[in-house]
Design a protein around this motif. Structure first.
Motif, PDB file in Angstrom:
ATOM      1  N   GLN A  10    -101.126 -29.458  44.780  1.00 53.85           N
ATOM      2  CA  GLN A  10    -100.663 -28.617  43.656  1.00 53.85           C
ATOM      3  C   GLN A  10     -99.364 -27.938  44.081  1.00 53.85           C
ATOM      4  OE1 GLN A  10    -103.457 -25.597  42.563  1.00 53.85           O
ATOM      5  NE2 GLN A  10    -102.180 -24.823  40.923  1.00 53.85           N
ATOM      6  N   GLY A  11     -98.397 -27.913  43.212  1.00 56.03           N
ATOM      7  CA  GLY A  11     -97.132 -27.205  43.463  1.00 56.03           C
ATOM      8  C   GLY A  11     -96.908 -26.141  42.393  1.00 56.03           C
ATOM      9  N   TYR A  12     -96.558 -25.015  42.844  1.00 57.26           N
ATOM     10  CA  TYR A  12     -96.308 -23.915  41.881  1.00 57.26           C
ATOM     11  C   TYR A  12     -94.883 -23.974  41.347  1.00 57.26           C
ATOM     12  CZ  TYR A  12    -100.567 -21.898  43.769  1.00 57.26           C
ATOM     13  OH  TYR A  12    -101.845 -21.698  44.156  1.00 57.26           O
ATOM     14  N   SER A  13     -94.690 -23.362  40.191  1.00 52.91           N
ATOM     15  CA  SER A  13     -93.353 -23.286  39.610  1.00 52.91           C
ATOM     16  C   SER A  13     -92.537 -22.263  40.412  1.00 52.91           C
ATOM     17  CB  SER A  13     -93.349 -22.805  38.175  1.00 52.91           C
ATOM     18  OG  SER A  13     -94.305 -23.420  37.392  1.00 52.91           O
ATOM     19  N   LYS A  14     -91.286 -22.569  40.549  1.00 55.14           N
ATOM     20  CA  LYS A  14     -90.379 -21.621  41.191  1.00 55.14           C
ATOM     21  C   LYS A  14     -89.285 -21.254  40.186  1.00 55.14           C
ATOM     22  CE  LYS A  14     -91.064 -23.033  45.951  1.00 55.14           C
ATOM     23  NZ  LYS A  14     -90.426 -23.555  47.157  1.00 55.14           N
ATOM     24  N   ILE A  15     -89.124 -19.963  40.052  1.00 54.84           N
ATOM     25  CA  ILE A  15     -88.125 -19.448  39.097  1.00 54.84           C
ATOM     26  C   ILE A  15     -86.994 -18.799  39.903  1.00 54.84           C
ATOM     27  CG2 ILE A  15     -87.710 -17.792  37.255  1.00 54.84           C
ATOM     28  CD1 ILE A  15     -90.614 -18.086  36.463  1.00 54.84           C
ATOM     29  N   VAL A 168     -79.521 -10.807  33.246  1.00 57.05           N
ATOM     30  CA  VAL A 168     -80.462 -11.512  34.124  1.00 57.05           C
ATOM     31  C   VAL A 168     -80.598 -12.933  33.569  1.00 57.05           C
ATOM     32  CG1 VAL A 168     -82.793 -11.610  35.045  1.00 57.05           C
ATOM     33  CG2 VAL A 168     -81.704  -9.392  34.653  1.00 57.05           C
ATOM     34  N   ASN A 169     -80.190 -13.916  34.338  1.00 56.74           N
ATOM     35  CA  ASN A 169     -80.349 -15.326  33.961  1.00 56.74           C
ATOM     36  C   ASN A 169     -81.516 -15.893  34.770  1.00 56.74           C
ATOM     37  OD1 ASN A 169     -78.170 -15.389  32.218  1.00 56.74           O
ATOM     38  ND2 ASN A 169     -76.725 -15.918  33.837  1.00 56.74           N
ATOM     39  N   THR A 170     -82.465 -16.381  34.069  1.00 58.85           N
ATOM     40  CA  THR A 170     -83.610 -17.016  34.755  1.00 58.85           C
ATOM     41  C   THR A 170     -83.478 -18.534  34.598  1.00 58.85           C
ATOM     42  OG1 THR A 170     -84.963 -16.842  32.769  1.00 58.85           O
ATOM     43  CG2 THR A 170     -85.119 -15.061  34.338  1.00 58.85           C
ATOM     44  N   TYR A 171     -83.825 -19.197  35.631  1.00 54.65           N
ATOM     45  CA  TYR A 171     -83.814 -20.666  35.565  1.00 54.65           C
ATOM     46  C   TYR A 171     -84.956 -21.173  36.446  1.00 54.65           C
ATOM     47  CZ  TYR A 171     -81.207 -19.989  39.876  1.00 54.65           C
ATOM     48  OH  TYR A 171     -80.813 -19.582  41.114  1.00 54.65           O
ATOM     49  N   LEU A 172     -85.361 -22.380  36.172  1.00 55.24           N
ATOM     50  CA  LEU A 172     -86.483 -23.005  36.869  1.00 55.24           C
ATOM     51  C   LEU A 172     -85.938 -23.864  37.997  1.00 55.24           C
ATOM     52  CD1 LEU A 172     -89.563 -23.233  36.616  1.00 55.24           C
ATOM     53  CD2 LEU A 172     -89.211 -25.281  35.273  1.00 55.24           C
ATOM     54  N   THR A 173     -86.327 -23.521  39.184  1.00 55.11           N
ATOM     55  CA  THR A 173     -85.875 -24.321  40.334  1.00 55.11           C
ATOM     56  C   THR A 173     -86.891 -25.410  40.688  1.00 55.11           C
ATOM     57  OG1 THR A 173     -86.856 -22.766  41.897  1.00 55.11           O
ATOM     58  CG2 THR A 173     -84.544 -22.417  41.307  1.00 55.11           C
ATOM     59  N   GLN A 174     -88.137 -25.164  40.337  1.00 58.31           N
ATOM     60  CA  GLN A 174     -89.183 -26.191  40.634  1.00 58.31           C
ATOM     61  C   GLN A 174     -90.238 -26.089  39.566  1.00 58.31           C
ATOM     62  OE1 GLN A 174     -90.799 -26.097  44.622  1.00 58.31           O
ATOM     63  NE2 GLN A 174     -92.721 -26.926  43.918  1.00 58.31           N
ATOM     64  N   LYS A 175     -90.584 -27.258  39.012  1.00 56.81           N
ATOM     65  CA  LYS A 175     -91.660 -27.281  38.010  1.00 56.81           C
ATOM     66  C   LYS A 175     -93.007 -27.268  38.728  1.00 56.81           C
ATOM     67  CE  LYS A 175     -90.155 -29.669  33.974  1.00 56.81           C
ATOM     68  NZ  LYS A 175     -90.338 -30.829  33.164  1.00 56.81           N
ATOM     69  N   ASN A 176     -93.977 -26.771  38.037  1.00 58.53           N
ATOM     70  CA  ASN A 176     -95.325 -26.836  38.623  1.00 58.53           C
ATOM     71  C   ASN A 176     -95.867 -28.274  38.494  1.00 58.53           C
ATOM     72  OD1 ASN A 176     -95.584 -26.724  35.864  1.00 58.53           O
ATOM     73  ND2 ASN A 176     -97.377 -25.433  35.876  1.00 58.53           N
ATOM     74  N   TYR A 177     -96.690 -28.620  39.381  1.00 59.66           N
ATOM     75  CA  TYR A 177     -97.219 -30.003  39.341  1.00 59.66           C
ATOM     76  C   TYR A 177     -98.600 -30.047  39.989  1.00 59.66           C
ATOM     77  CZ  TYR A 177     -95.764 -30.191  44.209  1.00 59.66           C
ATOM     78  OH  TYR A 177     -95.590 -29.911  45.524  1.00 59.66           O
ATOM     79  N   ILE A 178     -99.343 -31.094  39.672  1.00 59.57           N
ATOM     80  CA  ILE A 178    -100.627 -31.425  40.311  1.00 59.57           C
ATOM     81  C   ILE A 178    -100.604 -32.924  40.582  1.00 59.57           C
ATOM     82  CG2 ILE A 178    -103.109 -31.571  40.063  1.00 59.57           C
ATOM     83  CD1 ILE A 178    -103.017 -29.199  38.253  1.00 59.57           C
ATOM     84  N   ASN A 179    -100.784 -33.294  41.833  1.00 56.15           N
ATOM     85  CA  ASN A 179    -100.866 -34.710  42.235  1.00 56.15           C
ATOM     86  C   ASN A 179    -102.307 -34.979  42.704  1.00 56.15           C
ATOM     87  OD1 ASN A 179     -98.247 -35.474  41.765  1.00 56.15           O
ATOM     88  ND2 ASN A 179     -97.542 -34.936  43.801  1.00 56.15           N
ATOM     89  N   ILE A 180    -102.912 -35.897  42.073  1.00 60.44           N
ATOM     90  CA  ILE A 180    -104.262 -36.327  42.490  1.00 60.44           C
ATOM     91  C   ILE A 180    -104.123 -37.738  43.046  1.00 60.44           C
ATOM     92  CG2 ILE A 180    -106.614 -36.750  41.764  1.00 60.44           C
ATOM     93  CD1 ILE A 180    -106.111 -34.756  39.481  1.00 60.44           C
TER      94      ILE A 180
END
Length: 191
Positions: A10-15, A168-180
């Protein structure tokens, strides 16, 4: 024996956040004094001084007097001379009447009359060191002062405040994911 396993990642989102700070500026305009000055006034009034010189007694002592005064002097002096002469005639008559005493009274009187000083009519006045009267009346100086004044009418200005908001500019550096994923290769094997 290799049992297959299920592996879950599992990978968490990074903002990411990009911020710019807010800025504010304050300006204070200078006040206006609006000053007015009224000058003071100095008024001076002066009366002239007077110098009075009366030299009539000095001129009178020198024999230069007004006609009325000169006539009065001549009359007074003539009166005194005539009274003196009458008294002398009376004395000489008394001497002539005294025959019993002897001597030549007539010759003596004649000799005295030839060489005696005759009285003179005085037309000059009485001399003196203070015959000139000097009177000095000093002048007056009146001063009036009206003071000046300074009036202020200050005018103040409100401060000018300016504020620029920060961002304040927010952007997504990493999407959340689940790899099975399945680890192991024998899924269909019966044990």
């Amino acid at each position: 024996m290799n049992i297959p396993r299920i592996q879950i990642q599992q990978g968490y989102s990074k903002i990411g956040l990009e911020t710019t700070k807010g800025q504010h500026s304050i300006e204070q305009p200078k006040p206006s004094l609006n000053m007015r000055q009224q000058r003071g006034k100095l008024e001076m009034e002066r009366t002239s001084s007077e110098l009075k010189i009366d030299s009539s007694r000095a001129w009178s002592a020198l024999g230069v007097a007004p006609i009325a005064e000169m006539n009065d002097r001549i009359a007074q002096s003539s009166y005194q001379i005539s009274m003196h002469n009458i008294a002398e005639i009376a004395r000489n008559g008394d001497r002539m009447m005294a025959i019993q005493e002897g001597g030549n009274v007539f010759a003596e009187i004649a000799r005295e009359n030839v060489f005696k000083d005759r009285p003179r009519i005085e037309v000059t006045g009485e001399p003196g060191y203070d015959n000139v009267d000097i009177t000095f009346i000093p002048g007056q100086v009146n001063t009036t002062y009206i003071p000046g004044e300074v009036t202020f009418n200050p005018e103040t200005h409100k401060p000018v405040i300016d504020y620029q908001l920060g961002k304040v500019n927010t952007y997504l550096t990493q999407k959340n994911y689940i790899n099975i994923s399945v680890i192991g290769n024998q899924l269909d094997t019966v044990v």
